[in-house]
Write an enzyme that holds these catalytic residues in place. Structure first.
Site, short mmCIF file in Angstrom:
data_model
loop_
_atom_site.label_atom_id
_atom_site.label_comp_id
_atom_site.label_asym_id
_atom_site.label_seq_id
_atom_site.Cartn_x
_atom_site.Cartn_y
_atom_site.Cartn_z
N GLU A 4 11.53 1.42 3.34
CA GLU A 4 12.01 0.15 2.78
C GLU A 4 12.45 -0.82 3.87
O GLU A 4 12.10 -1.99 3.86
CB GLU A 4 13.16 0.41 1.80
CG GLU A 4 12.80 1.27 0.61
CD GLU A 4 11.59 0.78 -0.15
OE1 GLU A 4 11.32 -0.44 -0.16
OE2 GLU A 4 10.88 1.61 -0.73
N HIS B 182 -0.76 0.38 -2.36
CA HIS B 182 -0.32 1.76 -2.15
C HIS B 182 -1.50 2.70 -1.92
O HIS B 182 -1.34 3.77 -1.33
CB HIS B 182 0.51 2.23 -3.35
CG HIS B 182 1.74 1.42 -3.56
ND1 HIS B 182 1.79 0.38 -4.45
CD2 HIS B 182 2.96 1.49 -2.98
CE1 HIS B 182 3.00 -0.16 -4.42
NE2 HIS B 182 3.72 0.49 -3.53
#
Length: 679
Positions: free
Chosen positions: A328, A415
């Site tokens: 993140e 992703h």
């Protein structure tokens, strides 16, 4: 913003030029970064050197300065006061400030014929709300120029904010053509993605004593708050009386906070100590982490300012493992360097970058409870069956990611399009085939059946960070990534190094086509010299041949450097003038570039081109005109002009300047500091 996704995916422009190689020592693995304010002072000079119109403004984003003084200056642009989406660029500059290369994201052209929209803001906002598919809290449109693909267009950047059905917040950008109302593209800013921790065992935390209580906050400002099930707000700062945090299970609300804080602190330390980057924003400032978001929220995300973590299915598996936390935070680093788009190839590069540095931080932390591996999110069990989110050795093992690059890769969710770059990182680090590393068995195939020998994870981490911070732009592709990574490997380790070979072979092994950058098994070439003789005319009218008179030290027009220059025109009568020089471009070079500085002024008026100067390459009986300048749009400031001569490598050609002036009113074309440089 990026997020983790369920079902095996972690939420967590083209760069047209290849930089001239530096020596391995000059481009030491760790660079120091200057503040954007340092770039601001040079923005006007760079604007003039690039020959940008007065309608454009360069907005400094960052500067990376190598130890030899080479600078990599990243700019955004505006046009008539409007932000230009996709107008970013990177300038590579020598220690003396000279321009070496320019990497335009998609195009150097950003002008639009009108800045008056025909589609209303409200109509564009309605399109954005429809694209979002959720009840919007707010919707706002901002008039911009879109230059990320195709021809530059006036557009509305519509920001729609709300919460999706799965509790993930959304800040969705929808770019709407301001002429036709068509949706050009869209992306979401939300990129998912001593205490007793849940995943890393007993860890040391850098807390702060405030009065009689300790804060879960370190000295640089990494701190963790409790949202207590809320989906908005900053949360409540965690405090503790004895500075012993959590119990290693979810029965203590502090446990998830320990993992989040530990991840933030280790990620900050990794970037600073290994890569020389002082935090997400490179300014020494930490970031907030929020835990206990929503109810059974099975995700984590970066929103541009902070990390946020859900507690997982049944609120039993907080998504705070260290590789997830580092993933993140690394979205923040990407956002503040290359600012890779979250779509197309760039989206996959964006996600893979966070996987790469999430993995790197996990190895750096060296926790016995969560040892380093090439698995993503293996501790959080987001799939519910004990399998990791992603596998770097063979990404397709998750059932959706791709092992190999293809021209259709960009159509996938980021992703899954991240798979080939994750695969590249594993191959370049560890090599192909079956092996056990740190207790985990891997078996990495190649897309072409080749064998790759790894060069070590720590070297490849540095290569990819340099690629991200100095080579890529917002719309970069896998082909740009290959070019940038090979160039970075040459700069850091040398062309004949095992690291460069591993970087290049691993990209070939994931089916990314070869470009102009290559290790070639040779030695690192030094910056090339100038193939032109008497390039600044300071030796007078020698070497150059043509009309008598233009090469002069007459003070009627200034030289850029020294006192001599090539002053074509300025007669106010009918005239044709030429100057040229033969140059042999070696067949072994990978690139050749003609550069010169041009200053123009005129007594003409209007939009008719009465007087012209052409820049040409003469190859035998064939003359190719590279550019034509005229009395229209003159610029009395010396401006750098550059042209690619690689097509003429292996040949001897003439670089020629040809001026034609009509019978009245002068136009002066003044040329100085010419160069034909190769690499």
């Amino acid at each position: 913003m990026s997020r983790l996704t369920t079902g095996a995916a972690l939420a967590v422009a083209a760069a047209a030029a290849v930089a001239t190689p530096l020596s391995a020592a000059a481009a030491a693995p760790q660079s120091t970064a200057a503040t954007p304010s340092a770039a601001s002072a040079a923005a006007d000079r760079d604007h003039a050197a690039l020959g940008l119109s007065t309608d454009q403004t360069l907005v400094p984003r960052s500067v990376v300065t190598d130890r030899d003084g080479t600078q990599h200056v990243r700019y955004d642009r505006t046009f008539k006061g409007l932000r230009v989406l996709g107008g970013d660029l990177v300038l590579d500059k020598t220690s003396s400030g000279g321009l070496r290369t320019v990497r335009w994201n998609a195009t150097d052209q950003v002008a639009v014929s009108s800045t008056t929209p025909t589609v209303s803001e409200s109509a564009a906002e309605a399109s954005g709300a429809r694209r979002a598919g959720y009840a919007a809290r707010t919707t706002n449109g901002d008039l911009v120029v879109w230059a990320g693909s195709g021809s530059p267009r006036l557009a509305w950047d519509v920001l729609t904010e709300g919460v999706r059905a799965d509790q993930t917040p959304s800040r969705l950008h929808t770019v709407v053509d301001a002429r036709t109302g068509a949706v050009i593209t869209s992306w979401d800013e939300i990129e998912n993605g001593s205490g007793n921790s849940m995943y890393s065992g007993t860890v040391t935390l850098n807390t702060t004593l405030s009065g009689s209580s300790y804060l879960l906050k370190d000295s640089v400002g990494n701190y963790t708050t409790d949202l207590n099930g809320a989906t908005s707000g900053t949360g409540t700062q965690f405090t503790d009386a004895d500075d012993v945090w959590g119990n290693g299970t979810t029965s203590s609300r502090q446990t998830a906070a320990v993992d989040a804080e530990y991840g933030a602190e280790k990620t900050f330390a990794y970037y600073k100590n290994v890569l020389g980057r002082n935090g997400i924003w490179d300014n020494g400032t930490g970031a907030r982490s929020r835990v206990h978001y929503g109810n059974a929220y099975n995700n984590a995300f970066w929103d541009g300012t902070q990390m946020t973590y859900g507690d997982g299915a049944n609120n039993a598996k907080p998504l705070t493992a260290i590789d997830v936390a580092a993933h993140e935070m690394s979205h923040g680093v990407t956002e503040n360097t290359a600012a890779l788009n979250y779509s197309g190839d760039a989206g996959g590069l964006n996600e893979a970058t966070s996987d790469i540095f999430g993995t790197a931080v996990e190895w750096y932390a060296n926790s016995p409870s969560d040892p380093g591996d090439y698995l993503i999110g293996e501790k959080i069990d987001i799939n519910g069956n004990g399998t990791p989110l992603r596998y770097m050795d063979k990404p397709s093992k998750d059932g959706a990611s791709k092992d190999c690059w293809s021209s259709s890769l960009g159509s996938l969710d980021p992703h899954y399009s991240s798979g080939p770059l994750n695969h590249w990182f594993y191959l370049a680090s560890e090599g192909s085939g079956a092996k056990t590393i740190n207790g985990v068995a891997y078996n990495s195939p190649t897309c072409d059946g080749s064998t790759v020998t790894g060069a070590g994870r720590s070297n490849i981490e540095k290569v990819w960070y340099r690629t991200l911070s100095t080579k890529l732009t917002s719309g970069s592709t896998y082909l740009n990534a290959r070019e940038g990574a090979i160039t970075s490997a040459i700069e850091l380790f040398g062309a004949s190094s095992a690291t460069c070979a591993a970087v290049e072979k691993a990209f070939t092994a994931i089916a990314v086509p070869a470009g102009s950058a290559s290790c070639s098994g040779g030695t690192t070439p030094p910056p090339s010299g100038n193939l032109l003789q008497n390039p600044g005319f300071e030796s007078g009218a020698t070497v150059w041949t043509g009309t008598s008179g233009p090469i002069t030290n007459d003070t009627g027009r200034p030289a850029r450097t020294g006192s001599w220059k090539m002053w074509l025109g300025g007669n106010g009568t009918t005239a044709t003038e030429t100057e040229q020089q033969s140059v042999s471009i070696p067949s072994t070079v990978t690139s050749a570039t003609l550069s010169f500085y041009l200053r123009t002024d005129t007594a003409e008026s209007g939009t008719t081109a009465y007087d012209t100067m052409k820049v040409q390459v003469v190859d035998g009986s064939t003359t190719t005109t590279l550019a034509t300048y005229s009395n229209v749009g003159t610029n009395a400031t010396y401006t750098l002009k550059s042209f690619n001569l690689t097509a003429w490598k292996g040949k001897t050609v003439a670089v020629k300047f040809l001026m034609n002036e009509d019978s009245s009113l002068q136009t002066s074309f003044v040329v100085d500091d010419t160069s034909v440089a190769t690499s």
